[in-house]
Design an enzyme around this catalytic site. Structure first.
Site, short mmCIF file in Angstrom:
data_model
loop_
_atom_site.label_atom_id
_atom_site.label_comp_id
_atom_site.label_asym_id
_atom_site.label_seq_id
_atom_site.Cartn_x
_atom_site.Cartn_y
_atom_site.Cartn_z
N ARG A 87 1.37 -22.00 -5.31
CA ARG A 87 2.17 -21.57 -4.16
C ARG A 87 1.64 -22.15 -2.85
NH1 ARG A 87 4.98 -16.74 -4.11
NH2 ARG A 87 3.93 -15.98 -2.26
N ARG A 120 -2.27 -30.23 2.62
CA ARG A 120 -1.63 -31.30 3.41
C ARG A 120 -2.66 -32.20 4.08
NH1 ARG A 120 1.62 -27.18 6.10
NH2 ARG A 120 3.32 -26.60 4.70
N ARG A 133 -0.68 -5.21 -9.67
CA ARG A 133 -1.59 -5.00 -8.57
C ARG A 133 -0.87 -4.17 -7.53
NH1 ARG A 133 -3.10 -8.30 -4.74
NH2 ARG A 133 -1.52 -9.84 -5.16
N ARG A 180 -6.60 -9.28 4.40
CA ARG A 180 -6.03 -9.84 5.64
C ARG A 180 -5.65 -8.74 6.60
NH1 ARG A 180 -0.78 -12.56 2.53
NH2 ARG A 180 -0.26 -10.73 1.32
N GLU A 227 -5.04 -4.97 4.93
CA GLU A 227 -4.48 -4.94 3.57
C GLU A 227 -5.61 -5.00 2.55
OE1 GLU A 227 -1.11 -7.61 2.93
OE2 GLU A 227 -1.88 -8.07 0.94
N TYR A 250 7.08 -12.41 -10.06
CA TYR A 250 6.87 -12.47 -8.62
C TYR A 250 8.06 -13.17 -8.00
CZ TYR A 250 5.24 -12.56 -4.03
OH TYR A 250 5.17 -12.30 -2.69
N ASP A 285 10.09 -13.95 -4.43
CA ASP A 285 10.25 -13.82 -2.99
C ASP A 285 11.66 -13.29 -2.72
OD1 ASP A 285 7.84 -14.61 -1.84
OD2 ASP A 285 8.29 -16.74 -2.12
P1 FAD Z 1 12.12 -4.01 -4.69
O1 FAD Z 1 12.20 -4.37 -3.26
O2 FAD Z 1 10.82 -3.61 -5.25
O3 FAD Z 1 13.18 -2.82 -4.95
C1 FAD Z 1 13.22 -2.04 -6.12
C2 FAD Z 1 13.63 -0.64 -5.72
O4 FAD Z 1 13.85 0.15 -6.91
C3 FAD Z 1 12.55 0.09 -4.92
O5 FAD Z 1 13.08 0.54 -3.70
C4 FAD Z 1 12.16 1.26 -5.85
O6 FAD Z 1 11.81 2.43 -5.14
C5 FAD Z 1 13.44 1.46 -6.65
N1 FAD Z 1 13.22 2.16 -7.92
C6 FAD Z 1 12.26 1.90 -8.84
N2 FAD Z 1 12.35 2.78 -9.88
C7 FAD Z 1 13.39 3.59 -9.60
C8 FAD Z 1 13.97 4.70 -10.29
N3 FAD Z 1 13.48 5.14 -11.43
N4 FAD Z 1 15.03 5.32 -9.72
C9 FAD Z 1 15.54 4.89 -8.52
N5 FAD Z 1 15.02 3.85 -7.84
C10 FAD Z 1 13.96 3.20 -8.36
N6 FAD Z 1 9.09 -11.96 -0.18
C11 FAD Z 1 9.33 -12.95 0.72
O7 FAD Z 1 10.34 -13.66 0.60
N7 FAD Z 1 8.48 -13.16 1.78
C12 FAD Z 1 7.37 -12.39 1.98
O8 FAD Z 1 6.64 -12.60 2.95
C13 FAD Z 1 7.10 -11.35 1.05
N8 FAD Z 1 6.01 -10.57 1.20
C14 FAD Z 1 5.77 -9.57 0.30
C15 FAD Z 1 4.66 -8.77 0.49
C16 FAD Z 1 4.40 -7.74 -0.40
C17 FAD Z 1 3.20 -6.88 -0.19
C18 FAD Z 1 5.27 -7.52 -1.50
C19 FAD Z 1 5.01 -6.41 -2.47
C20 FAD Z 1 6.38 -8.32 -1.68
C21 FAD Z 1 6.64 -9.35 -0.78
N9 FAD Z 1 7.76 -10.16 -0.93
C22 FAD Z 1 8.01 -11.17 -0.04
C23 FAD Z 1 8.70 -9.97 -2.07
C24 FAD Z 1 9.87 -9.06 -1.72
O9 FAD Z 1 9.41 -7.77 -1.41
C25 FAD Z 1 10.79 -9.04 -2.95
O10 FAD Z 1 11.31 -10.30 -3.18
C26 FAD Z 1 11.95 -8.11 -2.84
O11 FAD Z 1 11.54 -6.85 -2.43
C27 FAD Z 1 12.58 -8.01 -4.22
O12 FAD Z 1 13.57 -7.08 -4.24
P2 FAD Z 1 13.85 -6.22 -5.55
O13 FAD Z 1 15.15 -5.56 -5.31
O14 FAD Z 1 13.70 -7.04 -6.77
O15 FAD Z 1 12.65 -5.17 -5.62
N1 UDP Z 2 -5.07 -17.80 -1.42
C1 UDP Z 2 -6.41 -17.95 -1.20
N2 UDP Z 2 -6.88 -17.87 0.09
C2 UDP Z 2 -6.07 -17.64 1.14
C3 UDP Z 2 -4.68 -17.48 0.91
C4 UDP Z 2 -4.21 -17.56 -0.40
O1 UDP Z 2 -7.18 -18.13 -2.12
O2 UDP Z 2 -6.56 -17.55 2.28
C5 UDP Z 2 -4.59 -17.89 -2.83
C6 UDP Z 2 -4.64 -16.52 -3.52
O3 UDP Z 2 -5.00 -16.73 -4.87
C7 UDP Z 2 -3.21 -16.04 -3.43
C8 UDP Z 2 -2.42 -17.34 -3.55
O4 UDP Z 2 -3.23 -18.31 -2.89
O5 UDP Z 2 -2.91 -15.14 -4.45
C9 UDP Z 2 -1.03 -17.28 -2.92
O6 UDP Z 2 -1.16 -16.97 -1.54
P1 UDP Z 2 0.02 -16.34 -0.68
O7 UDP Z 2 -0.42 -16.24 0.73
O8 UDP Z 2 1.28 -17.06 -0.99
O9 UDP Z 2 0.07 -14.88 -1.35
P2 UDP Z 2 0.87 -13.57 -1.00
O10 UDP Z 2 1.34 -13.67 0.42
O11 UDP Z 2 1.95 -13.50 -2.01
O12 UDP Z 2 -0.15 -12.51 -1.17
#
Ligand code: FAD
Ligand code: UDP
Length: 384
Positions: free
Chosen positions: A173, A177, A256, A287, A311, A361, A363
């Site tokens: 991911r 560069r 996780r 971070r 975090e 995973y 996005d």
């Molecule tokens: P979710 O958003 O997880 O939605 C699933 C929903 O189902 C939840 O609200 C949950 O409560 C509900 N649910 C579960 N079980 C039940 C049940 N039994 N009954 C009723 N409801 C239920 N993506 C990016 O593009 N850019 C980012 O920078 C980025 N950062 C992220 C950082 C973190 C910490 C995390 C965890 C994810 C990040 N993502 C990011 C990913 C992004 O959150 C997901 O792509 C997106 O949320 C996916 O949507 P989803 O609908 O699949 O799942």
């Molecule tokens: N990573 C790392 N050092 C950094 C940032 C990222 O080793 O400072 C590695 C780490 O293994 C991470 C992966 O690169 O799980 C992807 O990073 P990204 O920032 O995309 O992760 P996310 O935002 O999904 O946590």
């Protein structure tokens, strides 16, 4: 009701929106939490008025034109471009690893060709076709010194798993560069929703045929839209955890989770940027996010206060929010078994989707793209 959606994240809301708007179906979305939007949900911090992403910073980026056109129906985007820095042994470096990082780290002034040559020599200890795990992939990409500084301990903190047990794909991911370009993402389109994630998510379901019920768990037998009562009676799109749906009959899939520590500080700017990574093993968090920097265009943010979030990462227990699939070999074996069960549930009109429902995973743009395809290929045929 013609269709039940379990979960109001981007996947569920996209299918709900399409089923109502395109097919004219009556859709009910149930959500376990007390707000819609899944992990992309954001809220206004009451003390500072700054928009906070409750489940960790969410940056929108995509190269998929279809997804970009779709999301632009619900929100406009700012021109925010994500950049990340990393603190290592008391010094700040730009990420992803680029010519700036390399020259600062090696105290050098190399041009692109010389830097490439030096890194190639350092990376030669592992041939790229012999890579079996994350550590080997990282060393074969950037060499051991940069790997040990910026990747090894950060990754160990983040995944709480020996780096040699993690799949090589995780690191793919991160680009490397040989220019000074330190934009975090390579995608064609990038930005943040002008009036926040929640306004965007709410607009997706602002339709007379869509009802959203919060605080409603699909597995709560006491509520009228529970699995027990609904399965086989009405088509269901399920976006909750895949293993939970089948009562963990093949064991639990590894996830996780994250702990977020929010703090308001009496300064207009704590770290000068939105995300600072901490590469050292001694710093317990991975971070710090400072949310005001996601919206430099907002003029109503206070000048004397800021909100930050540290975090921390750990394995998820049953009661924790599952955030990232760990995806070890044992997980992948269980996943195969669950996927076979999920395929069989199609006979009951159940479609699995999203991050939790497919143990992937994804996005946001990937979840939305997958939902648009699922709508066309699996949901629409249920009604024709
Ligand atoms: P979710 O958003 O997880 O939605 C699933 C929903 O189902 C939840 O609200 C949950 O409560 C509900 N649910 C579960 N079980 C039940 C049940 N039994 N009954 C009723 N409801 C239920 N993506 C990016 O593009 N850019 C980012 O920078 C980025 N950062 C992220 C950082 C973190 C910490 C995390 C965890 C994810 C990040 N993502 C990011 C990913 C992004 O959150 C997901 O792509 C997106 O949320 C996916 O949507 P989803 O609908 O699949 O799942
Ligand atoms: N990573 C790392 N050092 C950094 C940032 C990222 O080793 O400072 C590695 C780490 O293994 C991470 C992966 O690169 O799980 C992807 O990073 P990204 O920032 O995309 O992760 P996310 O935002 O999904 O946590």
């Amino acid at each position: 009701m013609d269709l039940l959606i379990v979960g109001s994240g981007f996947f569920g809301l996209t299918v709900a929106e399409r089923a109502a708007r395109v097919l004219g179906k009556k859709v009910t979305v149930i959500e376990r939490r007390s707000h819609l939007g899944g992990n992309a949900y954001s809220e206004t911090d009451p003390e500072t008025g700054i928009e906070v992403h409750r489940y960790g910073a969410h940056l929108f980026h995509t190269s998929n034109k279809k997804v970009w056109d779709y999301v632009n129906q619900f929100t406009q985007f700012t021109d925010y471009q994500h950049r990340v820095y990393s603190t290592y042994r008391g010094e700040v470096y730009p990420l992803p690893i680029n010519l700036g990082t390399i020259n600062q780290f090696f105290r050098s002034a190399l041009g692109p060709d010389a830097a490439r040559e030096m890194i190639a020599e350092q990376a030669a200890e592992i041939a790229s076709d012999q890579v079996t795990n994350l550590e080997e992939r990282a060393i074969s990409l950037i060499g051991r010194p940069l790997y040990e500084a910026f990747i090894r301990d950060y990754t160990a903190k983040q995944w709480q798993t020996p780096v040699t047990d993690l799949p090589p794909e995780i690191i793919s991911r991160l680009p490397v560069r040989y220019t000074y370009n330190n934009r975090y993402f390579n995608d064609t389109y990038e930005g943040l929703p002008v009036d926040g994630y929640t306004a965007w998510l709410e607009r997706m379901v602002d339709h007379p045929l869509i009802e959203v019920r919060l605080d409603t768990d699909y597995f709560d037998a006491d509520q009228p839209l529970s699995k027990e009562r609904v399965r086989g009676q009405v088509p269901v799109v399920y976006t909750g955890p895949l293993d939970r749906y089948f009562d963990f009959c093949h064991g639990r899939l590894g996830w996780r989770t994250l702990d977020f520590e929010r703090e308001v500080l009496p300064t207009g700017d704590f770290q000068g940027t939105s995300v600072m990574n901490y590469a050292d093993a001694q710093t317990p968090y991975t971070r710090i996010h400072e949310f005001r920097h996601f919206h430099p265009e907002r003029t109503d943010y206070p000048g004397d206060k800021t909100v930050i979030m540290r975090e921390y990462s750990r394995f998820a227990d049953l009661d924790d929010e599952p955030y990232y699939p760990v995806n070890t070999t044992a997980d992948r074996e269980k996943l195969e078994q669950y996927r076979a069960l999920a395929t069989r549930e199609a006979t009951q009109g159940v479609v699995f989707g999203g991050r939790l429902g497919t143990y992937q995973y994804l996005d946001m743009h990937m979840a939305i793209g997958a939902a648009l395809s699922t709508f066309e290929n699996k949901v629409t045929p249920l009604f024709t």
